[in-house]
Design a protein around this motif. Sequence first.
Motif, PDB file in Angstrom:
ATOM      1  N   ARG A 172     103.746  32.480  59.961  1.00 55.74           N
ATOM      2  CA  ARG A 172     104.993  31.935  60.491  1.00 55.74           C
ATOM      3  C   ARG A 172     106.216  32.628  59.908  1.00 55.74           C
ATOM      4  NH1 ARG A 172     102.569  27.381  58.904  1.00 55.74           N
ATOM      5  NH2 ARG A 172     104.242  26.901  57.454  1.00 55.74           N
ATOM      6  N   ASP A 173     106.110  33.207  58.718  1.00 54.40           N
ATOM      7  CA  ASP A 173     107.266  33.849  58.096  1.00 54.40           C
ATOM      8  C   ASP A 173     107.437  35.302  58.517  1.00 54.40           C
ATOM      9  OD1 ASP A 173     105.173  35.044  56.798  1.00 54.40           O
ATOM     10  OD2 ASP A 173     105.767  34.443  54.780  1.00 54.40           O
ATOM     11  N   GLY A 174     106.654  35.754  59.512  1.00 61.31           N
ATOM     12  CA  GLY A 174     106.785  37.123  59.997  1.00 61.31           C
ATOM     13  C   GLY A 174     105.879  38.116  59.291  1.00 61.31           C
ATOM     14  N   SER A 175     105.125  37.666  58.307  1.00 62.68           N
ATOM     15  CA  SER A 175     104.203  38.547  57.605  1.00 62.68           C
ATOM     16  C   SER A 175     102.836  38.505  58.293  1.00 62.68           C
ATOM     17  CB  SER A 175     104.083  38.130  56.139  1.00 62.68           C
ATOM     18  OG  SER A 175     103.542  36.824  56.044  1.00 62.68           O
ATOM     19  N   TYR A 176     101.879  39.271  57.746  1.00 63.08           N
ATOM     20  CA  TYR A 176     100.545  39.345  58.315  1.00 63.08           C
ATOM     21  C   TYR A 176      99.514  39.186  57.207  1.00 63.08           C
ATOM     22  CZ  TYR A 176     103.239  41.287  62.096  1.00 63.08           C
ATOM     23  OH  TYR A 176     104.180  41.449  63.066  1.00 63.08           O
ATOM     24  N   LEU A 177      98.484  38.373  57.471  1.00 63.57           N
ATOM     25  CA  LEU A 177      97.414  38.176  56.512  1.00 63.57           C
ATOM     26  C   LEU A 177      96.203  38.967  56.978  1.00 63.57           C
ATOM     27  CD1 LEU A 177      96.561  36.640  53.934  1.00 63.57           C
ATOM     28  CD2 LEU A 177      95.620  34.877  55.430  1.00 63.57           C
ATOM     29  N   LEU A 178      95.767  39.935  56.144  1.00 65.60           N
ATOM     30  CA  LEU A 178      94.597  40.744  56.435  1.00 65.60           C
ATOM     31  C   LEU A 178      93.406  40.139  55.703  1.00 65.60           C
ATOM     32  CD1 LEU A 178      97.024  42.574  57.146  1.00 65.60           C
ATOM     33  CD2 LEU A 178      95.694  44.516  56.313  1.00 65.60           C
ATOM     34  N   VAL A 179      92.349  39.821  56.450  1.00 58.39           N
ATOM     35  CA  VAL A 179      91.197  39.104  55.903  1.00 58.39           C
ATOM     36  C   VAL A 179      89.944  39.955  56.079  1.00 58.39           C
ATOM     37  CG1 VAL A 179      89.850  36.980  55.979  1.00 58.39           C
ATOM     38  CG2 VAL A 179      92.282  36.928  56.569  1.00 58.39           C
ATOM     39  N   GLY A 180      89.183  40.121  54.996  1.00 58.54           N
ATOM     40  CA  GLY A 180      87.938  40.878  55.084  1.00 58.54           C
ATOM     41  C   GLY A 180      87.108  40.694  53.838  1.00 58.54           C
ATOM     42  N   ASN A 181      86.242  41.649  53.578  1.00 58.25           N
ATOM     43  CA  ASN A 181      85.357  41.613  52.422  1.00 58.25           C
ATOM     44  C   ASN A 181      85.504  42.893  51.610  1.00 58.25           C
ATOM     45  OD1 ASN A 181      83.738  40.226  54.856  1.00 58.25           O
ATOM     46  ND2 ASN A 181      83.387  39.123  52.965  1.00 58.25           N
ATOM     47  N   SER A 182      85.172  42.797  50.324  1.00 56.03           N
ATOM     48  CA  SER A 182      85.234  43.963  49.462  1.00 56.03           C
ATOM     49  C   SER A 182      84.265  43.795  48.309  1.00 56.03           C
ATOM     50  CB  SER A 182      86.651  44.164  48.918  1.00 56.03           C
ATOM     51  OG  SER A 182      86.698  45.263  48.033  1.00 56.03           O
ATOM     52  N   ASN A 183      83.674  44.918  47.877  1.00 57.78           N
ATOM     53  CA  ASN A 183      82.842  44.867  46.674  1.00 57.78           C
ATOM     54  C   ASN A 183      83.616  45.325  45.443  1.00 57.78           C
ATOM     55  OD1 ASN A 183      82.967  47.648  46.858  1.00 57.78           O
ATOM     56  ND2 ASN A 183      80.834  47.927  47.432  1.00 57.78           N
ATOM     57  N   ASP A 186      80.138  40.282  48.064  1.00 56.45           N
ATOM     58  CA  ASP A 186      80.497  39.437  49.188  1.00 56.45           C
ATOM     59  C   ASP A 186      81.835  38.742  48.984  1.00 56.45           C
ATOM     60  OD1 ASP A 186      77.049  38.558  49.408  1.00 56.45           O
ATOM     61  OD2 ASP A 186      78.148  39.994  50.628  1.00 56.45           O
ATOM     62  N   ASP A 187      82.698  39.294  48.143  1.00 59.22           N
ATOM     63  CA  ASP A 187      83.998  38.671  47.883  1.00 59.22           C
ATOM     64  C   ASP A 187      84.899  38.757  49.105  1.00 59.22           C
ATOM     65  OD1 ASP A 187      83.264  38.098  45.336  1.00 59.22           O
ATOM     66  OD2 ASP A 187      84.437  39.672  44.379  1.00 59.22           O
ATOM     67  N   PHE A 188      85.721  37.719  49.304  1.00 62.15           N
ATOM     68  CA  PHE A 188      86.801  37.808  50.278  1.00 62.15           C
ATOM     69  C   PHE A 188      87.887  38.725  49.721  1.00 62.15           C
ATOM     70  CE2 PHE A 188      85.351  33.467  51.637  1.00 62.15           C
ATOM     71  CZ  PHE A 188      84.969  33.849  52.910  1.00 62.15           C
ATOM     72  N   TYR A 189      88.518  39.470  50.611  1.00 65.63           N
ATOM     73  CA  TYR A 189      89.622  40.342  50.210  1.00 65.63           C
ATOM     74  C   TYR A 189      90.799  40.018  51.118  1.00 65.63           C
ATOM     75  CZ  TYR A 189      91.985  44.630  48.674  1.00 65.63           C
ATOM     76  OH  TYR A 189      92.885  45.538  48.140  1.00 65.63           O
ATOM     77  N   LEU A 190      91.780  39.297  50.588  1.00 65.46           N
ATOM     78  CA  LEU A 190      92.944  38.852  51.359  1.00 65.46           C
ATOM     79  C   LEU A 190      94.165  39.650  50.929  1.00 65.46           C
ATOM     80  CD1 LEU A 190      92.443  34.982  51.024  1.00 65.46           C
ATOM     81  CD2 LEU A 190      91.532  36.505  52.778  1.00 65.46           C
ATOM     82  N   VAL A 191      94.888  40.190  51.908  1.00 67.67           N
ATOM     83  CA  VAL A 191      96.097  40.962  51.638  1.00 67.67           C
ATOM     84  C   VAL A 191      97.187  40.470  52.578  1.00 67.67           C
ATOM     85  CG1 VAL A 191      97.165  43.243  51.627  1.00 67.67           C
ATOM     86  CG2 VAL A 191      94.777  42.992  50.940  1.00 67.67           C
ATOM     87  N   LYS A 192      98.366  40.190  52.027  1.00 75.19           N
ATOM     88  CA  LYS A 192      99.496  39.763  52.850  1.00 75.19           C
ATOM     89  C   LYS A 192     100.525  40.883  52.905  1.00 75.19           C
ATOM     90  CE  LYS A 192     102.740  35.938  53.528  1.00 75.19           C
ATOM     91  NZ  LYS A 192     103.299  34.681  52.971  1.00 75.19           N
ATOM     92  N   LEU A 193     100.877  41.292  54.132  1.00 76.39           N
ATOM     93  CA  LEU A 193     101.878  42.326  54.342  1.00 76.39           C
ATOM     94  C   LEU A 193     103.132  41.691  54.904  1.00 76.39           C
ATOM     95  CD1 LEU A 193      99.803  45.200  56.019  1.00 76.39           C
ATOM     96  CD2 LEU A 193     100.431  44.962  53.617  1.00 76.39           C
ATOM     97  N   GLY A 194     104.280  41.988  54.288  1.00 78.97           N
ATOM     98  CA  GLY A 194     105.548  41.445  54.762  1.00 78.97           C
ATOM     99  C   GLY A 194     106.705  42.248  54.223  1.00 78.97           C
ATOM    100  N   ASP A 195     107.874  42.017  54.781  1.00 81.67           N
ATOM    101  CA  ASP A 195     109.087  42.714  54.366  1.00 81.67           C
ATOM    102  C   ASP A 195     109.807  41.883  53.321  1.00 81.67           C
ATOM    103  OD1 ASP A 195     111.343  44.219  54.077  1.00 81.67           O
ATOM    104  OD2 ASP A 195     112.010  44.055  56.155  1.00 81.67           O
TER     105      ASP A 195
END
Length: 201
Positions: free
Chosen positions: A88-99, A108-117
């Motif tokens: 809602r704040d104009g950013s983007y949440l990238l959701v995936g997995n990473s070792n 099998d860890d979740f890897y969450l990254v938020k991109l925003g200005d």
Amino acid sequence: LDENLSFSNEKSKEFKSSIQINSVLPLENDYLITANTIGYKHKSTTNQNQLESKYLAFYFDNRFEESWEKEIGKNESFSYLEKVIPMRDGSYLLVGNSNNGSAAKGQDDFYLVKLGDKSSQEKRTYIEAYPNPTRDFVNVLINKEFEKATIEVYNLTGQHLQTKEVKYRSTPVLLGNYPAGVYILKINTDNQTESIKIIKK
């Protein structure tokens, strides 16, 4: 292609490694394209090639001019992007997995990254209510500090239907027992009052 499937514009881009497109999000006047990089990196310690993957994001305007590019992930690790969620704040949440490069744990860890200005000066909405329209309940979100708050529900004739004390920033308000129509939520925070119109299906 345009809406008649005639040629409109094109963009090509070269990469050092293979990529897999994950999503293309059409925004108001721009495009966000996300992908995974897929490649092998030689490890001198084991004299073997190790599969490596990272998140990749590109931001284009409506003429396909690139505004920015972001590669996210650790070297010698496998980070695979599954989904991109606009916030809602104009950013983007990238959701995936990473070792995270670990051979023993964390595969099998979740890897969450938020991109925003971070420099965005966009005016923030302090009171939000969603989903709107709704069939059952509406969630009221107060994006500011407060000591005391209440939510009052009124119909369009001004009849008071309920009052709910707010203890947390996010509070659900049930509207399922009311007939379809338009309702007014009056949110009182300390010495301020704001109103939101809610459509009940």
